[in-house]
Design a protein around this motif. Structure first.
Motif, PDB file in Angstrom:
ATOM      1  N   GLU A   1       9.827 -72.766 -18.677  1.00  0.00           N
ATOM      2  CA  GLU A   1       9.432 -74.066 -18.137  1.00  0.00           C
ATOM      3  C   GLU A   1      10.500 -74.624 -17.206  1.00  0.00           C
ATOM      4  N   GLU A   2      11.764 -74.484 -17.630  1.00  0.00           N
ATOM      5  CA  GLU A   2      12.855 -75.056 -16.846  1.00  0.00           C
ATOM      6  C   GLU A   2      13.075 -74.309 -15.536  1.00  0.00           C
ATOM      7  N   GLU A   3      13.048 -72.982 -15.589  1.00  0.00           N
ATOM      8  CA  GLU A   3      13.413 -72.202 -14.408  1.00  0.00           C
ATOM      9  C   GLU A   3      12.251 -71.975 -13.449  1.00  0.00           C
ATOM     10  N   LEU A   4      11.030 -71.951 -13.959  1.00  0.00           N
ATOM     11  CA  LEU A   4       9.878 -71.721 -13.092  1.00  0.00           C
ATOM     12  C   LEU A   4       9.179 -73.021 -12.716  1.00  0.00           C
ATOM     13  N   ASP A   5       9.565 -74.124 -13.362  1.00  0.00           N
ATOM     14  CA  ASP A   5       8.979 -75.435 -13.095  1.00  0.00           C
ATOM     15  C   ASP A   5       7.459 -75.403 -13.232  1.00  0.00           C
ATOM     16  N   LEU A   6       7.011 -74.790 -14.330  1.00  0.00           N
ATOM     17  CA  LEU A   6       5.583 -74.696 -14.624  1.00  0.00           C
ATOM     18  C   LEU A   6       5.341 -75.065 -16.084  1.00  0.00           C
ATOM     19  N   ASN A   7       4.144 -75.565 -16.350  1.00  0.00           N
ATOM     20  CA  ASN A   7       3.755 -75.824 -17.723  1.00  0.00           C
ATOM     21  C   ASN A   7       3.504 -74.490 -18.423  1.00  0.00           C
ATOM     22  N   VAL A   8       4.112 -74.285 -19.588  1.00  0.00           N
ATOM     23  CA  VAL A   8       3.975 -73.037 -20.338  1.00  0.00           C
ATOM     24  C   VAL A   8       3.350 -73.334 -21.693  1.00  0.00           C
ATOM     25  N   GLU A   9       2.241 -72.648 -21.995  1.00  0.00           N
ATOM     26  CA  GLU A   9       1.564 -72.812 -23.281  1.00  0.00           C
ATOM     27  C   GLU A   9       1.594 -71.498 -24.055  1.00  0.00           C
ATOM     28  N   ILE A  10       1.732 -71.601 -25.359  1.00  0.00           N
ATOM     29  CA  ILE A  10       1.586 -70.429 -26.220  1.00  0.00           C
ATOM     30  C   ILE A  10       0.124 -70.327 -26.625  1.00  0.00           C
ATOM     31  N   ALA A  11      -0.461 -69.161 -26.406  1.00  0.00           N
ATOM     32  CA  ALA A  11      -1.880 -68.974 -26.698  1.00  0.00           C
ATOM     33  C   ALA A  11      -2.170 -69.251 -28.163  1.00  0.00           C
ATOM     34  N   SER A  12      -3.143 -70.110 -28.404  1.00  0.00           N
ATOM     35  CA  SER A  12      -3.564 -70.421 -29.773  1.00  0.00           C
ATOM     36  C   SER A  12      -5.063 -70.685 -29.771  1.00  0.00           C
ATOM     37  N   PRO A  13      -5.870 -69.615 -29.690  1.00  0.00           N
ATOM     38  CA  PRO A  13      -7.309 -69.792 -29.532  1.00  0.00           C
ATOM     39  C   PRO A  13      -8.069 -69.975 -30.828  1.00  0.00           C
ATOM     40  N   PHE A  14      -7.373 -69.954 -31.961  1.00  0.00           N
ATOM     41  CA  PHE A  14      -8.074 -69.859 -33.229  1.00  0.00           C
ATOM     42  C   PHE A  14      -8.329 -71.163 -33.989  1.00  0.00           C
ATOM     43  N   PRO A  15      -7.687 -72.306 -33.653  1.00  0.00           N
ATOM     44  CA  PRO A  15      -7.911 -73.509 -34.468  1.00  0.00           C
ATOM     45  C   PRO A  15      -9.358 -73.944 -34.594  1.00  0.00           C
ATOM     46  N   GLY A  16     -10.185 -73.717 -33.580  1.00  0.00           N
ATOM     47  CA  GLY A  16     -11.577 -74.125 -33.655  1.00  0.00           C
ATOM     48  C   GLY A  16     -12.484 -73.117 -34.332  1.00  0.00           C
ATOM     49  N   PHE A  17     -11.920 -72.024 -34.791  1.00  0.00           N
ATOM     50  CA  PHE A  17     -12.712 -70.975 -35.417  1.00  0.00           C
ATOM     51  C   PHE A  17     -12.945 -71.270 -36.898  1.00  0.00           C
ATOM     52  N   GLU A  18     -13.974 -70.625 -37.435  1.00  0.00           N
ATOM     53  CA  GLU A  18     -14.157 -70.590 -38.882  1.00  0.00           C
ATOM     54  C   GLU A  18     -13.603 -69.272 -39.411  1.00  0.00           C
ATOM     55  N   TYR A  19     -13.346 -69.244 -40.715  1.00  0.00           N
ATOM     56  CA  TYR A  19     -12.699 -68.073 -41.308  1.00  0.00           C
ATOM     57  C   TYR A  19     -13.416 -67.669 -42.586  1.00  0.00           C
ATOM     58  N   LYS A  20     -13.661 -66.377 -42.699  1.00  0.00           N
ATOM     59  CA  LYS A  20     -14.232 -65.871 -43.934  1.00  0.00           C
ATOM     60  C   LYS A  20     -13.196 -65.900 -45.053  1.00  0.00           C
ATOM     61  N   ASN A  21     -11.928 -65.665 -44.686  1.00  0.00           N
ATOM     62  CA  ASN A  21     -10.836 -65.672 -45.651  1.00  0.00           C
ATOM     63  C   ASN A  21      -9.767 -66.663 -45.197  1.00  0.00           C
ATOM     64  N   GLU A  22      -9.380 -67.586 -46.071  1.00  0.00           N
ATOM     65  CA  GLU A  22      -8.404 -68.599 -45.708  1.00  0.00           C
ATOM     66  C   GLU A  22      -7.053 -67.976 -45.358  1.00  0.00           C
ATOM     67  N   SER A  23      -6.734 -66.836 -45.962  1.00  0.00           N
ATOM     68  CA  SER A  23      -5.455 -66.180 -45.670  1.00  0.00           C
ATOM     69  C   SER A  23      -5.373 -65.767 -44.200  1.00  0.00           C
ATOM     70  N   ASP A  24      -6.507 -65.414 -43.601  1.00  0.00           N
ATOM     71  CA  ASP A  24      -6.514 -65.075 -42.178  1.00  0.00           C
ATOM     72  C   ASP A  24      -6.249 -66.303 -41.319  1.00  0.00           C
ATOM     73  N   ASN A  25      -6.749 -67.452 -41.754  1.00  0.00           N
ATOM     74  CA  ASN A  25      -6.496 -68.714 -41.054  1.00  0.00           C
ATOM     75  C   ASN A  25      -4.994 -68.997 -41.037  1.00  0.00           C
ATOM     76  N   VAL A  26      -4.350 -68.860 -42.191  1.00  0.00           N
ATOM     77  CA  VAL A  26      -2.908 -69.114 -42.308  1.00  0.00           C
ATOM     78  C   VAL A  26      -2.135 -68.166 -41.391  1.00  0.00           C
ATOM     79  N   LEU A  27      -2.523 -66.886 -41.389  1.00  0.00           N
ATOM     80  CA  LEU A  27      -1.833 -65.896 -40.570  1.00  0.00           C
ATOM     81  C   LEU A  27      -1.957 -66.209 -39.085  1.00  0.00           C
ATOM     82  N   LEU A  28      -3.170 -66.497 -38.631  1.00  0.00           N
ATOM     83  CA  LEU A  28      -3.396 -66.678 -37.204  1.00  0.00           C
ATOM     84  C   LEU A  28      -2.839 -68.001 -36.685  1.00  0.00           C
ATOM     85  N   GLN A  29      -2.679 -68.987 -37.561  1.00  0.00           N
ATOM     86  CA  GLN A  29      -2.012 -70.213 -37.133  1.00  0.00           C
ATOM     87  C   GLN A  29      -0.563 -69.920 -36.765  1.00  0.00           C
ATOM     88  N   LYS A  30       0.026 -68.907 -37.408  1.00  0.00           N
ATOM     89  CA  LYS A  30       1.436 -68.574 -37.170  1.00  0.00           C
ATOM     90  C   LYS A  30       1.608 -67.606 -36.004  1.00  0.00           C
TER      91      LYS A  30
END
Length: 352
Positions: free
Chosen positions: A306-335
């Protein structure tokens, strides 16, 4: 994506990402208007089993896939995989918009023979009409993809020996773009969005505009470089250094002596690649960067970019709006969800 592998039922796909350090996989379904993660798994692989995207021991890799498959519902029998690296070439070619499907296919083969540095009998060739050419409405832009047969078939053999059926072979940059589109804001479609995947041994830069990947570059650079630097500096084995790195259990001086030089090296690589894009004849400005892959878990990297390229930088996190068959997968993908973007993009082929 490639001929002979695409005209099949794509339902219930496991997206499988073959990395040089681990194999990651996701099973995805869609219901009630949203996506559901049915299973997610990662299996480490020994160093040297996959080198420069080439499979060195299909038998051992198939055994790993068999073990990985135990994490997935029995109903998932089909898989989607991706090819990348020097054995894959994609080009956008303008072609006459009035061509019939048969004539277009013949024209693609002719153009490929003249512009792709592989003999046609050694490649899988596929194409997709993107739409009218911006400069000449009598032409269509056609995305042509070519991959070495040997590279594709080694992956297919590995998966099918493990008991799954390969239904989709995609290009890695296209699959990642498909997953990254889930992150876009409403007005991002008309902007230049760079998504950067930093894996164990490869760093890929792709720039999207209006739903298409318009620029791609890759380098043999990734987390394994940092691991080797750490191993050399502290006299550790590679596996010991990898464990220390992943657990962030490194010595106090490691931030200065190892991590900072690695981040500087990474930022310099990206600055050079982004400059290559800005020097191409286009009027598209990069609006932001989306980081994927395991190496983006270093918070110092995000800050320095962000500092050197002067651009907004986001870490990909596409999973918060998803549903999960197993809660353990939710915990893993949040990390560590950003590590699974390629696998997600492949799994999406079965639900879109």
């Amino acid at each position: 994506m490639f001929a002979g592998l695409k005209k099949t039922n794509q339902n219930a796909l496991i997206g499988i990402d073959f990395g040089s350090n681990s194999i990651k996989a996701i099973a995805l379904s869609k219901g009630r208007g949203t996506f559901q993660i049915d299973a997610v798994a990662e299996a480490p692989i020994a160093k040297g089993l996959i080198v420069d995207n080439h499979f060195e021991d299909i038998t051992k890799l198939s055994q790993i896939i068999k073990q990985l498959r135990k994490n997935f519902p029995a109903s998932y029998q089909n898989a989607a995989i991706a090819v990348t690296g020097a054995d894959v070439i994609t080009k956008v070619m303008p072609m006459n918009a009035d061509l019939s499907e048969i004539d277009l296919e013949a024209q693609v083969e002719l153009e490929a023979e003249n512009s792709i540095p592989f003999p046609l009998d050694e490649i899988f060739l596929d194409f997709e009409v993107l739409g009218p050419n911006a400069a000449n409405k009598e032409l269509n832009d056609v995305l042509v993809s070519a991959a070495r047969r040997e590279t594709v078939l080694s992956q297919v053999d590995c998966v099918e020996v493990a008991g799954l059926k390969v239904k989709v072979v995609d290009v890695a940059s296209h699959a990642q773009a498909r997953a990254c589109e889930l992150l876009f804001e409403r007005d991002d479609f008309d902007k230049g969005i760079a998504f950067i995947d930093i894996g164990a041994s490869q760093m890929m830069l792709n720039i999207m505009h209006q739903g298409n990947v318009i620029f791609s570059r890759s380098k043999n650079h990734g987390g394994a470089v940092c691991t080797q630097m750490m191993a050399d500096h502290y006299g550790m084995s590679f596996s010991e250094a990898e464990k220390v790195k992943v657990e962030h259990n490194w010595p106090v001086d490691c931030d200065i002596d190892v991590v900072a030089p690695f981040i500087n090296m990474t930022v310099n690589h990206l600055r050079f690649d982004l400059r290559m894009f800005t020097n191409t004849p286009n009027n598209i400005q990069i609006d932001k960067i989306i980081l994927t892959g395991g190496c983006q878990l270093m918070p110092e990297l995000v800050k320095q970019l962000e500092e050197e390229l002067d651009l907004n930088v986001e870490i990909a996190s596409p999973f918060p709006g998803f549903e999960y068959k197993n809660e353990s997968d939710n915990v893993l993908l949040q990390k560590v969800g950003a590590k699974y973007m390629l696998a997600l993009g492949l799994a999406l082929r079965g639900v879109q």
